[in-house]
Motif scaffolding. Structure first.
Motif, PDB file in Angstrom:
ATOM      1  N   PHE A 163       2.865   2.024 -12.153  1.00  0.00           N
ATOM      2  CA  PHE A 163       2.631   2.499 -10.913  1.00  0.00           C
ATOM      3  C   PHE A 163       3.134   3.977 -10.863  1.00  0.00           C
ATOM      4  N   THR A 164       4.009   4.401 -11.482  1.00  0.00           N
ATOM      5  CA  THR A 164       4.814   5.929 -11.821  1.00  0.00           C
ATOM      6  C   THR A 164       3.533   6.723 -12.033  1.00  0.00           C
ATOM      7  N   LYS A 215       1.047   6.798  -9.374  1.00  0.00           N
ATOM      8  CA  LYS A 215       1.461   7.744  -8.132  1.00  0.00           C
ATOM      9  C   LYS A 215       1.350   9.259  -8.424  1.00  0.00           C
ATOM     10  N   GLN A 216       1.911   9.539  -9.586  1.00  0.00           N
ATOM     11  CA  GLN A 216       1.500  10.893 -10.205  1.00  0.00           C
ATOM     12  C   GLN A 216       0.331  11.345 -10.136  1.00  0.00           C
ATOM     13  N   THR A 217      -0.680  10.669 -10.553  1.00  0.00           N
ATOM     14  CA  THR A 217      -2.152  11.012 -10.449  1.00  0.00           C
ATOM     15  C   THR A 217      -2.678  11.288  -9.021  1.00  0.00           C
ATOM     16  N   LEU A 218      -2.221  10.277  -8.398  1.00  0.00           N
ATOM     17  CA  LEU A 218      -2.535  10.429  -6.796  1.00  0.00           C
ATOM     18  C   LEU A 218      -2.141  11.749  -6.045  1.00  0.00           C
ATOM     19  N   VAL A 219      -0.791  11.640  -6.277  1.00  0.00           N
ATOM     20  CA  VAL A 219      -0.078  12.977  -5.661  1.00  0.00           C
ATOM     21  C   VAL A 219      -0.666  14.275  -6.236  1.00  0.00           C
ATOM     22  N   GLU A 243       4.302  -5.035  -7.640  1.00  0.00           N
ATOM     23  CA  GLU A 243       3.014  -5.376  -7.746  1.00  0.00           C
ATOM     24  C   GLU A 243       2.566  -4.704  -8.967  1.00  0.00           C
ATOM     25  N   LEU A 244       2.811  -3.690  -9.410  1.00  0.00           N
ATOM     26  CA  LEU A 244       2.313  -3.188 -10.761  1.00  0.00           C
ATOM     27  C   LEU A 244       3.421  -2.936 -11.658  1.00  0.00           C
ATOM     28  N   ARG A 257      -0.015  16.638   0.176  1.00  0.00           N
ATOM     29  CA  ARG A 257       0.741  16.181  -1.155  1.00  0.00           C
ATOM     30  C   ARG A 257       1.856  15.403  -0.682  1.00  0.00           C
ATOM     31  N   ASP A 258       2.610  16.175   0.157  1.00  0.00           N
ATOM     32  CA  ASP A 258       3.842  15.239   0.588  1.00  0.00           C
ATOM     33  C   ASP A 258       3.781  14.007   1.429  1.00  0.00           C
ATOM     34  N   PHE A 259       2.609  14.167   1.931  1.00  0.00           N
ATOM     35  CA  PHE A 259       2.381  13.011   2.692  1.00  0.00           C
ATOM     36  C   PHE A 259       1.747  11.801   1.878  1.00  0.00           C
ATOM     37  N   VAL A 260       1.149  11.861   0.795  1.00  0.00           N
ATOM     38  CA  VAL A 260       0.600  10.903   0.064  1.00  0.00           C
ATOM     39  C   VAL A 260       1.995  10.649  -0.751  1.00  0.00           C
ATOM     40  N   LYS A 261       2.819  11.522  -1.374  1.00  0.00           N
ATOM     41  CA  LYS A 261       3.890  11.104  -1.785  1.00  0.00           C
ATOM     42  C   LYS A 261       4.972  10.395  -1.018  1.00  0.00           C
ATOM     43  N   ARG A 262       5.167  10.388   0.264  1.00  0.00           N
ATOM     44  CA  ARG A 262       5.798   9.595   1.008  1.00  0.00           C
ATOM     45  C   ARG A 262       5.092   8.203   1.264  1.00  0.00           C
ATOM     46  N   LYS A 263       3.876   8.140   1.327  1.00  0.00           N
ATOM     47  CA  LYS A 263       3.223   6.821   1.456  1.00  0.00           C
ATOM     48  C   LYS A 263       3.484   6.035   0.220  1.00  0.00           C
ATOM     49  N   PHE A 264       3.566   6.539  -0.770  1.00  0.00           N
ATOM     50  CA  PHE A 264       3.814   5.795  -2.194  1.00  0.00           C
ATOM     51  C   PHE A 264       5.305   5.482  -2.489  1.00  0.00           C
ATOM     52  N   GLU A 265       6.034   5.919  -1.566  1.00  0.00           N
ATOM     53  CA  GLU A 265       7.494   5.619  -2.167  1.00  0.00           C
ATOM     54  C   GLU A 265       7.856   4.298  -2.171  1.00  0.00           C
TER      55      GLU A 265
END
Length: 161
Positions: A25-26, A29-33, A19-20, A41-49
């Protein structure tokens, strides 16, 4: 459902693209996590996997376009992708709000035939059939040709059964 999952899987295994751009994207993802509260934090990391994978409609558009001559003009191709997507969403989530957008009865059967045909076409391409060989198979193999051109429901009522 298994047919649309098979289409997603063959696309995932044979196509590239996200998509990006991966670097963007990396960074996102790092910014959002990093911005997520510690407890989430772990939840957000898993959702963006796998969040940078193409969406189902995008995958289907690419797959149908690769064999567009068998699925009609651009409008017909768009309608097919929309019908598959709407039907998949309804039968996956069983949200009553989606029921009217999903295929049912003969229309669902015809949609399944077209998905099976799309899968078979991609499989032939993956095992190095030329476009001419695929055209010969479609033209001479009545089962595949019938899947690509199933009979239309005789009435709106029959389409919704």
């Amino acid at each position: 459902l298994w047919t649309v999952q098979a289409l997603e899987t063959i696309h995932r295994r044979t196509a590239t693209g996200t998509e990006l751009p991966p670097a963007d994207f990396t960074q996102l993802k790092q910014t959002l996590v990093a911005a997520a509260p510690d407890e989430h934090r772990d939840f957000v990391k898993r959702k963006f996997e796998h969040a940078n994978e193409p969406s189902l409609p995008k995958r289907l558009r690419q797959m149908v376009a690769a064999f567009g001559q068998y699925f009609g003009d651009e409008r017909a191709q768009k309608q097919l992708v929309q019908a598959i997507t709407n039907t998949r969403h309804y039968f996956t989530h069983y949200d009553p709000a989606l029921q009217d957008t999903a295929a049912h009865g003969r229309a669902l059967l015809n949609l399944c035939y077209k998905m099976e045909a799309l899968y078979q076409l991609h499989l032939m391409k993956e095992i190095d059939f030329t476009d001419a060989a695929i055209a010969n198979v479609v033209g001479g193999f009545s089962t595949l040709r019938q899947k690509l051109n199933p009979p239309a429901p005789e009435s709106d009522e029959e389409a919704s059964e």
